[in-house]
Design an enzyme around this catalytic site. Structure first.
Site, PDB file in Angstrom:
ATOM      1  N   CYS A 252       0.856  -1.193   0.000  1.00 38.14           N
ATOM      2  CA  CYS A 252       0.000   0.000   0.000  1.00 38.14           C
ATOM      3  C   CYS A 252       0.883   1.230   0.000  1.00 38.14           C
ATOM      4  O   CYS A 252       1.866   1.287   0.748  1.00 38.14           O
ATOM      5  CB  CYS A 252      -0.891  -0.026   1.243  1.00 38.14           C
ATOM      6  SG  CYS A 252      -1.953   1.432   1.383  1.00 38.14           S
TER       7      CYS A 252
ATOM      8  N   HIS B 247      -9.048  -3.670  -2.201  1.00 39.76           N
ATOM      9  CA  HIS B 247      -8.086  -2.857  -1.441  1.00 39.76           C
ATOM     10  C   HIS B 247      -8.517  -1.386  -1.426  1.00 39.76           C
ATOM     11  O   HIS B 247      -8.531  -0.744  -0.365  1.00 39.76           O
ATOM     12  CB  HIS B 247      -6.692  -3.018  -2.079  1.00 39.76           C
ATOM     13  CG  HIS B 247      -5.597  -2.253  -1.419  1.00 39.76           C
ATOM     14  ND1 HIS B 247      -4.496  -2.860  -0.840  1.00 39.76           N
ATOM     15  CD2 HIS B 247      -5.405  -0.928  -1.274  1.00 39.76           C
ATOM     16  CE1 HIS B 247      -3.689  -1.927  -0.351  1.00 39.76           C
ATOM     17  NE2 HIS B 247      -4.208  -0.738  -0.608  1.00 39.76           N
ATOM     18  N   GLU B 248      -8.890  -0.861  -2.599  1.00 40.88           N
ATOM     19  CA  GLU B 248      -9.243   0.568  -2.682  1.00 40.88           C
ATOM     20  C   GLU B 248     -10.579   0.860  -2.005  1.00 40.88           C
ATOM     21  O   GLU B 248     -10.731   1.883  -1.327  1.00 40.88           O
ATOM     22  CB  GLU B 248      -9.258   1.038  -4.136  1.00 40.88           C
ATOM     23  CG  GLU B 248      -7.924   0.885  -4.874  1.00 40.88           C
ATOM     24  CD  GLU B 248      -6.729   1.447  -4.121  1.00 40.88           C
ATOM     25  OE1 GLU B 248      -6.887   2.453  -3.387  1.00 40.88           O
ATOM     26  OE2 GLU B 248      -5.638   0.867  -4.237  1.00 40.88           O
TER      27      GLU B 248
ATOM     28  N   HIS C  60     -10.131   1.138   1.660  1.00 35.80           N
ATOM     29  CA  HIS C  60      -9.630   2.454   2.077  1.00 35.80           C
ATOM     30  C   HIS C  60     -10.783   3.418   2.350  1.00 35.80           C
ATOM     31  O   HIS C  60     -10.730   4.227   3.278  1.00 35.80           O
ATOM     32  CB  HIS C  60      -8.769   3.070   0.964  1.00 35.80           C
ATOM     33  CG  HIS C  60      -7.308   2.722   1.042  1.00 35.80           C
ATOM     34  ND1 HIS C  60      -6.539   2.989   2.150  1.00 35.80           N
ATOM     35  CD2 HIS C  60      -6.475   2.163   0.131  1.00 35.80           C
ATOM     36  CE1 HIS C  60      -5.290   2.592   1.926  1.00 35.80           C
ATOM     37  NE2 HIS C  60      -5.217   2.076   0.704  1.00 35.80           N
TER      38      HIS C  60
HETATM   39 ZN    ZN Z   1      -3.582   1.219  -0.174  1.00 32.50          ZN
END
Ligand code: ZN
Length: 214
Positions: A126, A168-169, A172
């Protein structure tokens, strides 16, 4: 909906960020903006500022370089992310990880749900946790719903590495980091990754470091 002439703190913050040309500074783990979650995008920036913000995210992602970047990573708590992966990896790695090229996309208000029980575990990193990677078991296939940058509805299946990127995004945007889901015994410095864990799968690392794979 807010009109672009509204000078909200959010608009001011984005305009301030865009005042300097070039890549935006990336926020590192430890900043609460990465943990608070985001507000849904509902026109807060107006079309022109939104377009400029998305372009800045794209430039910042390319410069890093990374395959995805979420608005909180540049300090903006809006539910917006960008992804793009030219997948410049050896064929053997691409096949094992399902790392097919992913064209540039803007994810607005994305949410995902798993499709089927299959999980895939690979090292990931990341931009907000520089220098480290760890193995994360993620859904092998997800259904992603939300909008694109023009407000058009998106309802799409993602598999392989692109499925990993969108999870993953989107995480966030919910105030999560990949480490929250990672096998912590797999945590490896970039130096260790380059020296030891270059194989297409993390099987050798799992045995050597003592963690489980699905
Ligand atoms: Zn990330």
């Amino acid at each position: 909906m807010a009109s672009p002439s509204d000078r909200t703190p959010l608009v001011e913050r984005v305009e301030e960020l865009l005042a300097a040309d070039g890549p935006l500074p990336i926020v590192a783990a430890g900043d609460p903006v990465l943990r608070r979650g985001t507000e849904p995008y509902d026109g807060q920036l107006g079309p022109e500022l939104l377009a400029r913000f998305i372009e800045a995210l794209r430039i910042t992602m390319h410069a890093a370089p990374g395959v995805g970047l979420a608005a909180p990573q540049v300090g903006v708590p809006l539910r917006i992310a960008v992804i793009e992966d030219p997948a410049p990896v050896p064929e053997e790695v691409a096949v094992a990880r399902g790392r097919v090229p992913q064209p540039f996309r803007v994810l607005v208000n994305p949410a995902y749900e798993p499709v089927g029980p299959a999980r895939a575990a690979f090292f990931e990193g990341c931009l907000s946790v520089p220098g480290w990677q760890a193995v994360v078991a993620r859904h092998a296939e997800v259904r992603l719903r939300g909008q694109d940058e023009h407000g058009h509805a998106v309802d799409e299946l993602f598999t392989g590495w692109p499925a990993r990127i969108v999870q993953h995004e989107t995480d966030h945007l919910d105030g999560m980091l990949y480490l929250d889901r990672a096998e912590l015994r797999s945590l490896s410095s970039n130096e260790a990754m380059a020296g030891r864990w270059t194989e297409p799968t993390p099987a050798t690392a799992a045995e050597a470091l003592g963690f489980d794979l699905p």
